[in-house]
Scaffold this motif. Structure first.
Motif, PDB file in Angstrom:
ATOM      1  N   ALA A   3      -1.226  -6.389 -10.795  1.00 27.81           N
ATOM      2  CA  ALA A   3      -2.369  -5.574 -11.045  1.00 27.81           C
ATOM      3  C   ALA A   3      -2.598  -4.747  -9.703  1.00 27.81           C
ATOM      4  O   ALA A   3      -3.463  -4.977  -9.021  1.00 27.81           O
ATOM      5  CB  ALA A   3      -3.613  -6.296 -11.364  1.00 27.81           C
ATOM      6  N   HIS A   4      -1.733  -3.706  -9.584  1.00 26.23           N
ATOM      7  CA  HIS A   4      -1.843  -3.017  -8.150  1.00 26.23           C
ATOM      8  C   HIS A   4      -1.527  -1.392  -8.496  1.00 26.23           C
ATOM      9  O   HIS A   4      -0.521  -1.226  -9.167  1.00 26.23           O
ATOM     10  CB  HIS A   4      -0.775  -3.426  -7.464  1.00 26.23           C
ATOM     11  N   CYS A   5      -2.130  -0.555  -8.138  1.00 26.70           N
ATOM     12  CA  CYS A   5      -1.952   0.843  -8.436  1.00 26.70           C
ATOM     13  C   CYS A   5      -1.161   1.671  -7.344  1.00 26.70           C
ATOM     14  O   CYS A   5      -1.412   1.428  -6.146  1.00 26.70           O
ATOM     15  CB  CYS A   5      -3.338   1.699  -8.392  1.00 26.70           C
ATOM     16  N   GLN A   6       0.007   2.191  -7.640  1.00 29.56           N
ATOM     17  CA  GLN A   6       0.848   2.741  -6.753  1.00 29.56           C
ATOM     18  C   GLN A   6       0.239   3.880  -6.017  1.00 29.56           C
ATOM     19  O   GLN A   6       0.715   4.051  -4.997  1.00 29.56           O
ATOM     20  CB  GLN A   6       2.189   3.138  -7.491  1.00 29.56           C
ATOM     21  N   LEU A   7      -0.571   4.798  -6.719  1.00 32.74           N
ATOM     22  CA  LEU A   7      -1.272   5.868  -6.154  1.00 32.74           C
ATOM     23  C   LEU A   7      -2.534   5.831  -5.186  1.00 32.74           C
ATOM     24  O   LEU A   7      -2.435   6.175  -3.928  1.00 32.74           O
ATOM     25  CB  LEU A   7      -1.506   7.013  -7.277  1.00 32.74           C
ATOM     26  N   THR A   8      -3.218   4.870  -5.652  1.00 39.72           N
ATOM     27  CA  THR A   8      -4.550   4.620  -4.893  1.00 39.72           C
ATOM     28  C   THR A   8      -4.357   3.397  -4.170  1.00 39.72           C
ATOM     29  O   THR A   8      -5.444   3.225  -3.207  1.00 39.72           O
ATOM     30  CB  THR A   8      -5.865   4.479  -5.706  1.00 39.72           C
ATOM     31  N   ASN A  32      -7.791  -1.650 -14.056  1.00 46.39           N
ATOM     32  CA  ASN A  32      -7.213  -1.071 -15.212  1.00 46.39           C
ATOM     33  C   ASN A  32      -6.161  -0.393 -14.943  1.00 46.39           C
ATOM     34  O   ASN A  32      -6.065   0.693 -14.766  1.00 46.39           O
ATOM     35  CB  ASN A  32      -8.440  -0.022 -15.762  1.00 46.39           C
ATOM     36  N   VAL A  33      -4.938  -1.132 -14.815  1.00 47.21           N
ATOM     37  CA  VAL A  33      -3.700  -0.275 -14.444  1.00 47.21           C
ATOM     38  C   VAL A  33      -3.007  -0.117 -15.854  1.00 47.21           C
ATOM     39  O   VAL A  33      -2.932  -1.052 -16.608  1.00 47.21           O
ATOM     40  CB  VAL A  33      -2.964  -1.205 -13.594  1.00 47.21           C
ATOM     41  N   GLN A  34      -2.219   0.798 -15.850  1.00 49.49           N
ATOM     42  CA  GLN A  34      -1.443   1.373 -16.943  1.00 49.49           C
ATOM     43  C   GLN A  34      -0.144   1.895 -16.398  1.00 49.49           C
ATOM     44  O   GLN A  34      -0.030   2.195 -15.217  1.00 49.49           O
ATOM     45  CB  GLN A  34      -2.108   2.268 -17.757  1.00 49.49           C
ATOM     46  N   LEU A  51      -0.338   2.925 -12.917  1.00 49.33           N
ATOM     47  CA  LEU A  51      -1.550   3.664 -12.156  1.00 49.33           C
ATOM     48  C   LEU A  51      -2.749   3.049 -12.913  1.00 49.33           C
ATOM     49  O   LEU A  51      -2.751   2.579 -13.970  1.00 49.33           O
ATOM     50  CB  LEU A  51      -1.438   5.116 -12.449  1.00 49.33           C
ATOM     51  N   SER A  52      -3.762   3.153 -12.127  1.00 51.17           N
ATOM     52  CA  SER A  52      -5.165   2.777 -12.574  1.00 51.17           C
ATOM     53  C   SER A  52      -5.543   3.927 -13.030  1.00 51.17           C
ATOM     54  O   SER A  52      -4.915   5.365 -13.210  1.00 51.17           O
ATOM     55  CB  SER A  52      -6.003   3.005 -11.408  1.00 51.17           C
ATOM     56  N   VAL A  59      -3.455  12.222 -11.319  1.00 51.97           N
ATOM     57  CA  VAL A  59      -2.148  13.033 -11.549  1.00 51.97           C
ATOM     58  C   VAL A  59      -2.310  14.148 -12.313  1.00 51.97           C
ATOM     59  O   VAL A  59      -1.692  15.365 -11.997  1.00 51.97           O
ATOM     60  CB  VAL A  59      -1.269  11.984 -12.174  1.00 51.97           C
ATOM     61  N   ASP A  60      -3.281  14.045 -13.482  1.00 53.78           N
ATOM     62  CA  ASP A  60      -3.493  15.414 -14.165  1.00 53.78           C
ATOM     63  C   ASP A  60      -4.069  16.383 -13.271  1.00 53.78           C
ATOM     64  O   ASP A  60      -3.915  17.703 -13.523  1.00 53.78           O
ATOM     65  CB  ASP A  60      -4.355  14.848 -15.327  1.00 53.78           C
ATOM     66  N   LYS A  61      -5.105  16.063 -12.440  1.00 52.39           N
ATOM     67  CA  LYS A  61      -5.452  17.005 -11.551  1.00 52.39           C
ATOM     68  C   LYS A  61      -4.665  17.626 -10.637  1.00 52.39           C
ATOM     69  O   LYS A  61      -4.501  19.005 -10.417  1.00 52.39           O
ATOM     70  CB  LYS A  61      -6.801  16.581 -10.955  1.00 52.39           C
ATOM     71  N   ILE A  62      -3.845  16.843  -9.698  1.00 56.14           N
ATOM     72  CA  ILE A  62      -3.200  17.337  -8.611  1.00 56.14           C
ATOM     73  C   ILE A  62      -1.501  17.831  -8.884  1.00 56.14           C
ATOM     74  O   ILE A  62      -0.973  18.198  -8.376  1.00 56.14           O
ATOM     75  CB  ILE A  62      -3.172  16.561  -7.298  1.00 56.14           C
TER      76      ILE A  62
END
Length: 78
Positions: A3-8, A32-34, A51-52, A59-62
């Motif tokens: 349960a770890h987000c790679q981006l944040t 909430n990671v997917q 990613l969370s 990611v959708d934004k940047i």
């Protein structure tokens, strides 16, 4: 899958369950990671990221290129 987000860098948070009688037992809140697959045009391949939900919106934004650059800047291999 941890349960770890790679981006944040979001990880589980630990605390206590407190009952009515105020007995405390340990618990954890998982983010909430997917696991998502993104097409990386600069390398001509798909990358699989954990990613969370908030990071998916980021990611959708940047864009995926800048998101991958941020992940690599943190020292993580993709």
């Amino acid at each position: 899958m941890s349960a770890h987000c790679q981006l944040t860098g979001l990880k589980p948070v630990f605390g206590n369950n407190v009952s009515h009688s105020h007995r405390r037992t340990r618990r954890r809140w998982n983010p909430n990671v997917q696991q998502r697959r993104f097409w990386l045009p600069s390398e001509g391949r798909f990358v699989k990221l954990t990613l969370s939900a908030r990071a998916i919106k980021t990611v959708d934004k940047i864009g995926i290129e800048q998101a991958v650059a941020r992940i690599r800047a943190r020292g993580e291999r993709i």
